[in-house]
Design a protein around this motif. Structure first.
Motif, PDB file in Angstrom:
ATOM      1  N   ASN A  44       2.904   4.765   0.318  1.00  0.00           N
ATOM      2  CA  ASN A  44       2.964   5.613   1.277  1.00  0.00           C
ATOM      3  C   ASN A  44       2.091   6.883   0.826  1.00  0.00           C
ATOM      4  O   ASN A  44       1.978   7.287  -0.196  1.00  0.00           O
ATOM      5  CB  ASN A  44       4.505   6.210   1.115  1.00  0.00           C
TER       6      ASN A  44
ATOM      7  N   SER B 154      -1.239   6.810   0.897  1.00  0.00           N
ATOM      8  CA  SER B 154      -2.516   6.508   0.539  1.00  0.00           C
ATOM      9  C   SER B 154      -3.548   6.652   1.766  1.00  0.00           C
ATOM     10  O   SER B 154      -3.156   6.781   2.650  1.00  0.00           O
ATOM     11  CB  SER B 154      -2.590   4.808   0.367  1.00  0.00           C
TER      12      SER B 154
ATOM     13  N   TRP C 131       0.275   6.463   6.328  1.00  0.00           N
ATOM     14  CA  TRP C 131      -1.065   6.592   5.690  1.00  0.00           C
ATOM     15  C   TRP C 131      -2.129   7.305   6.258  1.00  0.00           C
ATOM     16  O   TRP C 131      -2.223   7.515   7.574  1.00  0.00           O
ATOM     17  CB  TRP C 131      -1.572   5.045   5.259  1.00  0.00           C
TER      18      TRP C 131
ATOM     19  N   THR D 179       0.900  -1.222  -0.020  1.00  0.00           N
ATOM     20  CA  THR D 179       0.131   0.000   0.052  1.00  0.00           C
ATOM     21  C   THR D 179       0.905   1.203  -0.071  1.00  0.00           C
ATOM     22  O   THR D 179       1.744   1.483   1.145  1.00  0.00           O
ATOM     23  CB  THR D 179      -0.815  -0.209   1.217  1.00  0.00           C
TER      24      THR D 179
END
Ligand SMILES: [Zn+2]
Length: 434
Positions: A348, A350, A430, A346
């Motif tokens: 960085n 997001s 995140w 995922t």
């Protein structure tokens, strides 16, 4: 010492075989038309290392006729080891030479064997999770390389590899431009290794190359020779570790220059180094993996006097040895210049919700992981590499994003320099809403 003597004897033999007088350029492997040359390293079977001069171009590169369709499989890239996104990894590119279209599987298996030899040595063994290894197929019209088994053998190959380079039988040279053209096919090239289709002992280290692709230096090795992987290990001491050679030539005289920039050479004795807190002062007196204790050993950087090395005989002095403590530290720092101790599928930054699941990767064994929510540590989540974000039990307005941060640190005692230790920590964040 015996290394120079052995090299001179080999050069003499080569000159005799080539029918030239010593001192005159040998007929074999001399640059066609006298193009630019490169300083390269030669590796003796007894572990000794010396230097020679190699042409940047090889006269044995197979010509590709204009307008002819590319050979099937040529330039094909296979991931031998895929640990993740090239941006987060150290990407090793292995290119085969002297392998025909029918021998590409043999190339990939030789390439995998060389990677196994590298990763048998520390710190590669511990840090193998930081690497991707890309095998680039270079299809040669002939099998084998020039100079194997004897000086009379000529083979035209994709990269023009040849033994007897600069008159030295075990010196395996290559065409730099051809190497770069194939290296460019890999997703990224931080380190380049050329594997020649040969069982004869040999290789070369090109360490004054800086390619626009980003790799510094090329190591060449014979693919079918079990000891040649050591050549690549030494060579990466230069390219990744920025380490100096720790060997010397007895007739070089005493070094008169300034303090050298490399981490493993110094003009300072152990006492002065300790007082100044310079170079490998943090390691002085400690037992080193290559044997003995770290101190100041006279001779290194080609000079028998005026320069000191950290230990008696590390791999930067002889093949088949371990890196010494300062060398190991420099290698790990070099790995982390290209790779990170913390990854995640995922991205960085997001945006996530409490319904999502988040995972991170810690490629190096022993790495510690800490989680923070809006800057406050969540100790109960320490070292958890997968989270259901519902577990965060977020409160407050539904629209308010919270910042979730993962911080990974490699706690290795093998890196002591505080400036280098700073590179052993990485973080990703995140935005999470309820
Ligand atoms: Zn070297």
């Amino acid at each position: 010492m015996h290394r120079t003597a052995a090299r001179t004897a080999t050069a003499l033999l080569a000159a005799v075989l080539a029918g030239t007088a010593l001192g005159a350029a040998p007929a074999w492997g001399s640059p066609g038309g006298g193009g630019p040359t490169r300083r390269v390293e030669v590796f003796a079977e007894d572990g000794g290392i010396s230097r020679a001069q190699a042409p940047a171009a090889s006269p044995y590169v197979a010509a590709r006729p204009q307008g002819v369709a590319p050979v099937r499989g040529d330039g094909e890239v296979t991931a031998l080891v895929h640990n993740g996104d090239p941006a987060a990894k150290l990407d090793v590119v292995v290119i085969g030479d002297g392998y025909t279209a029918q021998e590409q599987q043999k190339f990939r298996s030789d390439a995998a064997a060389k990677w196994s030899e590298l990763t048998a040595v520390e710190p590669y063994a511990t840090y193998r999770g930081l690497f991707n290894v890309w095998a680039v197929s270079a299809v040669s019209p002939e099998s084998g390389v020039t100079g194997d088994p004897d000086q009379a053998t000529v083979r035209h190959t994709a990269l023009g590899s040849y033994f007897w380079c600069d008159g030295v039988e075990r010196l395996l040279c290559v065409d730099e431009k051809a190497v770069e053209a194939y290296a460019a096919k890999a997703p990224q090239a931080d380190l380049v290794l050329v594997v020649a289709n040969s069982t004869k002992y040999g290789g070369a280290g090109y360490n004054d190359i800086t390619s626009p692709l980003g790799y510094e230096g090329i190591a060449t090795v014979a693919g079918g020779n079990a000891r040649s992987g050591q050549i690549a290990v030494h060579e990466t001491g230069h390219s990744l570790g920025k380490l100096a050679d720790e060997y010397a030539y007895p007739d070089q005289g005493a070094y008169q220059g300034d303090e050298p920039p490399e981490a493993n050479l110094s003009t300072l004795t152990a006492d002065r180094m300790r007082r100044q807190g310079a170079k490998w002062s943090r390691w002085l007196g400690q037992a080193s993996p290559d044997g003995g204790t770290v101190g100041s050993y006279l001779g290194g950087g080609y000079y028998p006097a005026g320069l000191y090395r950290p230990t008696e005989n590390s791999i930067m002095r002889s093949l088949g040895r371990e890196f010494n403590l300062p060398g190991r530290e420099a290698m790990i720092a070099g790995f982390y210049r290209h790779a990170t101790p913390l990854t995640s599928p995922t991205a960085n930054g997001s945006r996530l919700t409490a319904a999502d699941r988040l995972s991170v990767g810690l490629p190096v064994p022993g790495t510690r992981l800490r989680w923070y929510l809006d800057g406050r540590e969540l100790p109960r989540l320490a070292d958890r590499t997968a989270l259901d974000l519902a577990d965060l039990k977020l409160t407050g307005p539904r629209s308010r994003p919270h910042v979730l941060t993962a911080v990974a640190t490699d706690p290795t005692p093998a890196v002591a320099d505080p400036a280098l230790r700073a590179k052993l920590t990485a973080r990703l964040s995140w935005l999470v809403t309820r």
